[in-house]
Write a protein that holds these residues in place. Structure first.
Motif, short mmCIF file in Angstrom:
data_model
loop_
_atom_site.label_atom_id
_atom_site.label_comp_id
_atom_site.label_asym_id
_atom_site.label_seq_id
_atom_site.Cartn_x
_atom_site.Cartn_y
_atom_site.Cartn_z
N THR A 201 8.12 -4.33 -8.47
CA THR A 201 9.36 -4.32 -9.25
C THR A 201 10.48 -5.07 -8.53
N ALA A 202 10.48 -4.99 -7.22
CA ALA A 202 11.52 -5.68 -6.45
C ALA A 202 11.26 -7.17 -6.31
N MET A 203 9.98 -7.55 -6.16
CA MET A 203 9.66 -8.92 -5.81
C MET A 203 9.33 -9.85 -6.99
N MET A 204 8.59 -9.35 -7.98
CA MET A 204 8.15 -10.25 -9.05
C MET A 204 9.31 -10.85 -9.85
N PRO A 205 10.32 -10.07 -10.23
CA PRO A 205 11.45 -10.69 -10.94
C PRO A 205 12.23 -11.66 -10.05
N LYS A 206 12.22 -11.44 -8.76
CA LYS A 206 12.96 -12.29 -7.83
C LYS A 206 12.33 -13.66 -7.69
N MET B 142 8.77 -12.87 -14.39
CA MET B 142 8.38 -11.54 -14.84
C MET B 142 9.56 -10.59 -14.78
N SER B 143 9.71 -9.76 -15.82
CA SER B 143 10.78 -8.78 -15.84
C SER B 143 10.43 -7.58 -14.98
N ALA B 144 11.43 -6.83 -14.59
CA ALA B 144 11.21 -5.62 -13.79
C ALA B 144 10.39 -4.60 -14.56
N GLU B 145 10.59 -4.56 -15.88
CA GLU B 145 9.85 -3.60 -16.72
C GLU B 145 8.36 -3.91 -16.72
N VAL B 146 8.02 -5.19 -16.82
CA VAL B 146 6.61 -5.59 -16.80
C VAL B 146 6.02 -5.36 -15.42
N GLU C 220 0.82 -1.21 0.00
CA GLU C 220 0.00 0.00 0.00
C GLU C 220 0.86 1.26 0.00
N ALA C 221 2.03 1.19 0.64
CA ALA C 221 2.93 2.34 0.70
C ALA C 221 3.65 2.58 -0.62
N ASP C 222 3.96 1.51 -1.35
CA ASP C 222 4.72 1.64 -2.60
C ASP C 222 4.40 0.46 -3.51
N PRO C 223 3.20 0.43 -4.11
CA PRO C 223 2.76 -0.75 -4.86
C PRO C 223 3.72 -1.23 -5.93
N HIS C 224 4.08 -0.34 -6.85
CA HIS C 224 4.92 -0.79 -7.95
C HIS C 224 6.38 -0.92 -7.56
N GLY C 225 6.78 -0.24 -6.50
CA GLY C 225 8.12 -0.44 -5.98
C GLY C 225 8.29 -1.85 -5.46
N VAL C 226 7.30 -2.32 -4.71
CA VAL C 226 7.34 -3.69 -4.19
C VAL C 226 7.24 -4.69 -5.33
N ALA D 255 6.82 -3.22 -13.21
CA ALA D 255 6.65 -1.80 -12.92
C ALA D 255 5.35 -1.24 -13.50
N LYS D 256 4.82 -1.90 -14.53
CA LYS D 256 3.63 -1.40 -15.22
C LYS D 256 2.38 -2.22 -14.95
N MET D 257 2.53 -3.39 -14.33
CA MET D 257 1.40 -4.28 -14.19
C MET D 257 0.32 -3.68 -13.30
N ARG D 258 -0.92 -4.02 -13.61
CA ARG D 258 -2.05 -3.61 -12.77
C ARG D 258 -2.09 -4.50 -11.54
N LEU D 259 -2.34 -3.92 -10.41
CA LEU D 259 -2.38 -4.68 -9.17
C LEU D 259 -3.79 -4.64 -8.59
N PRO D 260 -4.22 -5.76 -7.99
CA PRO D 260 -5.54 -5.79 -7.35
C PRO D 260 -5.49 -5.08 -6.01
N GLN D 261 -6.61 -5.01 -5.34
CA GLN D 261 -6.64 -4.55 -3.96
C GLN D 261 -6.28 -5.75 -3.08
N TYR D 262 -5.22 -5.62 -2.31
CA TYR D 262 -4.82 -6.69 -1.40
C TYR D 262 -5.57 -6.50 -0.09
N GLN D 263 -6.23 -7.55 0.35
CA GLN D 263 -7.11 -7.43 1.51
C GLN D 263 -6.51 -8.06 2.76
N VAL D 264 -6.75 -7.40 3.89
CA VAL D 264 -6.39 -7.93 5.19
C VAL D 264 -7.66 -8.30 5.96
#
Length: 308
Positions: A250-255, A259-263, A242-248, A265-274
């Motif tokens: 970009t860091a996590m998906m390629p790891k 998925m590449s970092a470029e993809v 929630e604090a940095d959606p695409h930052g997280v 960084a642009k991907m649509r993200l859902p609402q993550y629920q708690v």
């Protein structure tokens, strides 16, 4: 397969603890089945940042299967937790299969834009135009299938007036381009790939509860502390997102995925629920009854329990 070995907290709670004391018995080992997509982002963040470790969990990731296979794996004990769709869990519970919610996962939003897509020059302008057409859904009884039927019902139309074709998301673009279907239900990460290679247009998007982390009734009864720890770790990861959606992303998906970092960084993200959206899930249960996918309704509140 990914694994983390860490110290088990002597006590866990829904809020968790940053200074979890060690247990003489070691960490609580759990297996978790998830797909390598954006829906799983909180899990990757919780692994990388040690949130599961801090809650006393040793999490082993396993590849995701289809809904029915995953539900069977939960009941048999071959996996402890799994990311599944609400319709999959609701169908199982309506059939008397002892599965339940370990933690909420995702909901659809306008920004996430999962929903009905057609070719740019299609004559389908609104959901009611689906009547008499062929619509591709990842699986029958899935989120897409239920959504298609629901929007027709809301228009006062017969949900059975559309032909629903079961096609894997990766194959939908080709089927749409070839004219084998008139519309497709797409979500990330396949949606971005489809849009990059085919001129498609969004007709309507799906909103509300989509996915959850499921477990068996037996696991919840035997390991309530592990479920509470799992929720606590995910809550920390969701706060990061929630604090940095695409930052997280970009860091996590390629790891953790291909998925590449470029993809990422642009991907649509859902609402993550708690928090559990009982009213939203109840609407899914009732809709599935109305369109004939399950025989009877039940109280959605029964799907989720507080644990310590």
């Amino acid at each position: 397969m990914l694994a983390l070995t860490l110290l088990l907290a002597s006590a866990t709670s829904a809020c968790g603890s940053d200074d979890a004391p060690a247990s003489a018995d070691g960490p609580t080992k759990v297996t978790l089945s998830i797909p390598p997509v954006g829906d799983s982002l909180p899990v990757y963040d919780a692994i990388a940042k040690g949130y599961f470790a801090g809650e006393g969990l040793d999490v082993e990731l396993r590849p995701a299967a289809n809904g029915a296979t995953t539900i069977n794996a939960l009941v048999s004990g071959s996996t402890d937790l799994a990311l599944v769709s609400y319709p999959s869990l609701i169908t199982a519970r309506s059939s008397g299969i002892p599965v339940t919610i370990a933690a909420p996962a995702i909901a659809g939003t306008e920004e996430y834009a999962s929903g009905l897509y057609v070719l740019a020059d299609s004559d389908i302008e609104k959901p009611a135009d689906m009547v008499g057409k062929k619509m591709a859904t990842p699986s029958l009884g899935s989120v897409g299938d239920v959504w298609f039927r629901g929007v027709l019902l809301a228009e006062g139309l017969d949900p059975g007036s559309v032909t629903y074709v079961e096609i894997p998301q990766a194959n939908m673009a080709a089927a749409l381009k070839a004219g084998d279907v008139d519309g497709i239900f797409q979500t990330e990460p396949t949606l971005s790939a489809t849009q990059a290679n085919l001129d498609i247009r969004l007709v309507a998007s799906q909103k509300g509860p989509q996915g959850l982390f499921a477990t068996s009734a037996k696991f919840l009864k035997d390991q309530p502390g592990a479920v509470a720890a799992f929720r606590a770790a995910l809550a920390k990861a969701v706060a990061d997102i929630e604090a940095d959606p695409h930052g997280v992303a970009t860091a996590m998906m390629p790891k953790y995925t291909k998925m590449s970092a470029e993809v990422a960084a642009k991907m649509r993200l859902p609402q993550y629920q708690v928090d559990y959206d009982a009213a939203g899930v109840q609407s899914v249960v009732d809709l599935m009854v109305k369109v004939g996918l399950i025989k009877g309704s039940f109280d959605a509140s029964d799907l989720y329990q507080d644990v310590k």
